[in-house]
Design an enzyme around this catalytic site. Structure first.
Site, PDB file in Angstrom:
ATOM      1  CG  HIS A 156      -1.674  -1.216   1.523  1.00 15.36           C
ATOM      2  ND1 HIS A 156      -3.033  -1.397   0.834  1.00 15.36           N
ATOM      3  CD2 HIS A 156      -1.350  -2.253   2.008  1.00 15.36           C
ATOM      4  CE1 HIS A 156      -3.378  -2.637   1.122  1.00 15.36           C
ATOM      5  NE2 HIS A 156      -2.672  -3.249   2.017  1.00 15.36           N
ATOM      6  CB  SER A 277      13.183  22.074 -16.320  1.00 18.94           C
ATOM      7  OG  SER A 277      12.013  23.219 -16.463  1.00 18.94           O
ATOM      8  CE  LYS A 283      11.569  19.413 -11.802  1.00 16.16           C
ATOM      9  NZ  LYS A 283      10.492  19.522 -11.972  1.00 16.16           N
ATOM     10  CD  GLU A 290       8.574  11.783 -15.886  1.00 15.99           C
ATOM     11  OE1 GLU A 290       7.792  12.587 -15.619  1.00 15.99           O
ATOM     12  OE2 GLU A 290       9.880  12.612 -16.060  1.00 15.99           O
TER      13      GLU A 290
END
Ligand code: ARG
Length: 459
Positions: A156, A277, A283, A290
């Site tokens: 979980h 970024s 970043k 992804e």
């Protein structure tokens, strides 16, 4: 240019229809397999004296010359010639004359395309199997190199029990092992030779299908010509196996994305596999992961597309089936790219041992160990679960960790608790004690690693 099938037509094909029906823009990539299949077919036609050996020789020579030109980029495929099969055949006729037209004896594009797709997928499956093995090897190397590294295991997404990082990573090894099995299984059904089924019912000419299968190294010949030209199960299986593989890769990607976050801080991704970024200078984004996660969706989409395309199609071949190719190609390309990039990235991932270990301190990860301790002292598990729950509650109220409790405090919850409890509360002991087969103890994990290595050596 006149179409090879234009005999019964009076009118020309509408330009828009040519554009609508063509497949050469995407099936041109089957050229190698198309030529390979044709050479085997023509060799058989010559051997069976359906065409003369001399003609067969001329055709094969022509095909080899075309192959060379395509290889060297000196061939242009034409949309007006519909598909890869027609493009090559027409070019053959242009080069060697009408004798080239003998190539299509006892053959239809229906069995030809089935053959090409099987030949293509056979190669793709082998390539995917190779890439899976590379990723497995990298996972195994990381697991071996980090055998002492402990971390919280989760359920979980809550800290649950301490585990070895190696054990966690080897879970992916096992998933990939099942993926390998699925592709190998799919390969068996892909590796069936459909040529000679012709349009749908076979041919009146004395062909030798077994010989063609032998030339093309197919261990089996299809049994039913109607099935052979209308079957795309093997393509669906390939995409389904790929969908499952992508599920696994997306889970690995997701975990690494989480672990790489400031919040977890478990890993640091290599610079070479991250991107910046355009606005936020600080970043370092996990785009590779992804995209891997995102690309799972397109493979599932491919599976749905081909399943839906095949559903309720009357036998035998229908042009709908031309729609399978882009979905199959896209799946193969996607899976190969994802496997490759992950395998390249893995050796550069830095696992932050301290952070992983630190995360095992809080979260009462050894609560189950206390319960099992009480079980060993004779208490029924349900009762032990309740007692341990109360200990945890007490810790939360007092702002303590399990290891911070005194023996006296613990004895207040059960007289059965003795000094040796502290041994079991320690996370490292907890891991070491999980010696059940397939468990996370160092012993169990090392034994799995040894077994894997032995298996690989035997192959
Ligand atoms: N381009 C077609 C395909 O990909 C080849 C088979 C066409 N056969 C036919 N009879 N139109 O499925």
């Amino acid at each position: 240019m006149n179409k090879l099938w234009s005999g019964r037509f009076r009118g020309r094909t509408e330009k828009a229809v040519e554009a609508f029906t063509e497949s050469v823009s995407f099936d041109a990539r089957l050229w190698r397999h198309d030529i390979e299949g044709s050479i085997a077919h023509v060799t058989m036609l010559g051997r069976q004296k359906i065409i003369s050996k001399k003609d067969a020789g001329r055709i094969i020579k022509g095909l080899r010359a075309i192959k060379k030109d395509i290889q060297e980029g000196a061939f242009s495929f034409r949309e007006s010639l519909e598909d890869v099969h027609m493009n090559i055949e027409q070019e053959l006729i242009r080069r060697i004359g009408p004798v080239g037209g003998k190539i299509h004896t006892a053959r239809s594009r229906n069995d030809q395309v089935a053959l090409d797709l099987r030949l293509y997928l056979r190669d793709e499956i082998s390539a995917v199997l190779g890439l899976i093995e590379v990723l497995q090897r990298e996972l195994l190397a990381v697991a071996e190199n980090h055998i002492g590294c402990i971390m919280p295991g989760y359920t979980h997404l809550q800290r649950a029990q301490p585990v070895l990082l190696s054990h966690h990573l080897l879970a992916y090894y096992e998933m990939l092992e099942r993926d390998r099995g699925r592709y190998e299984d799919c390969l068996k059904r892909t590796n069936v030779m459909p040529l000679g089924s012709a349009a749908l019912s076979g041919t009146t000419l004395p062909i030798d299908r077994a010989y063609v299968a032998e030339l093309l190294e197919f261990p089996a010949v299809s049994e039913n010509s109607i099935d052979a030209v209308s079957d795309r199960d093997f393509a669906i299986e390939f995409i389904a196996a790929s969908g499952m593989l992508m599920t696994h890769l997306s889970r690995l990607a997701e975990e690494f994305i989480l672990w790489n976050s400031e919040e977890f801080g478990f890993i640091e991704l290599p610079d070479a596999f991250t991107t910046g970024s355009s606005i936020m200078p600080q970043k370092k984004n996990p785009d590779v992961l992804e995209l891997t996660r995102g690309k799972a969706g397109r493979v599932y989409g491919n599976l749905m597309a081909v399943l839906a395309m095949m559903k309720a199609l009357p036998l035998a071949y229908n042009r709908d089936m031309q729609e399978d190719k882009e979905r199959v190609f896209d799946t193969a390309d996607t899976v190969r790219a994802c496997l490759d990039v992950l395998a390249r990235m893995l050796p550069g991932v830095r696992f932050r041992k301290d952070a992983l270990e630190r995360a095992t301190v809080s979260g009462f990860l050894t609560a189950t160990d206390i319960a099992e301790y009480l079980v060993r002292k004779g208490m029924p598990f349900r009762e032990a679960h309740g007692v341990t729950g109360k200990i945890v509650r007490h810790c939360i109220d007092q702002g303590k960790i399990l290891g911070g409790l005194t023996l006296k405090e613990m004895k207040g919850f059960s007289r059965r608790i003795e000094k040796d409890i502290f041994h079991y509360i320690d996370v490292k002991t907890s891991i070491g004690e999980r010696q059940s087969y397939g468990g996370t103890s160092r012993k169990a994990v090392l034994s799995r690693i040894r077994k894997i290595k032995k298996m690989k050596k035997r192959k």
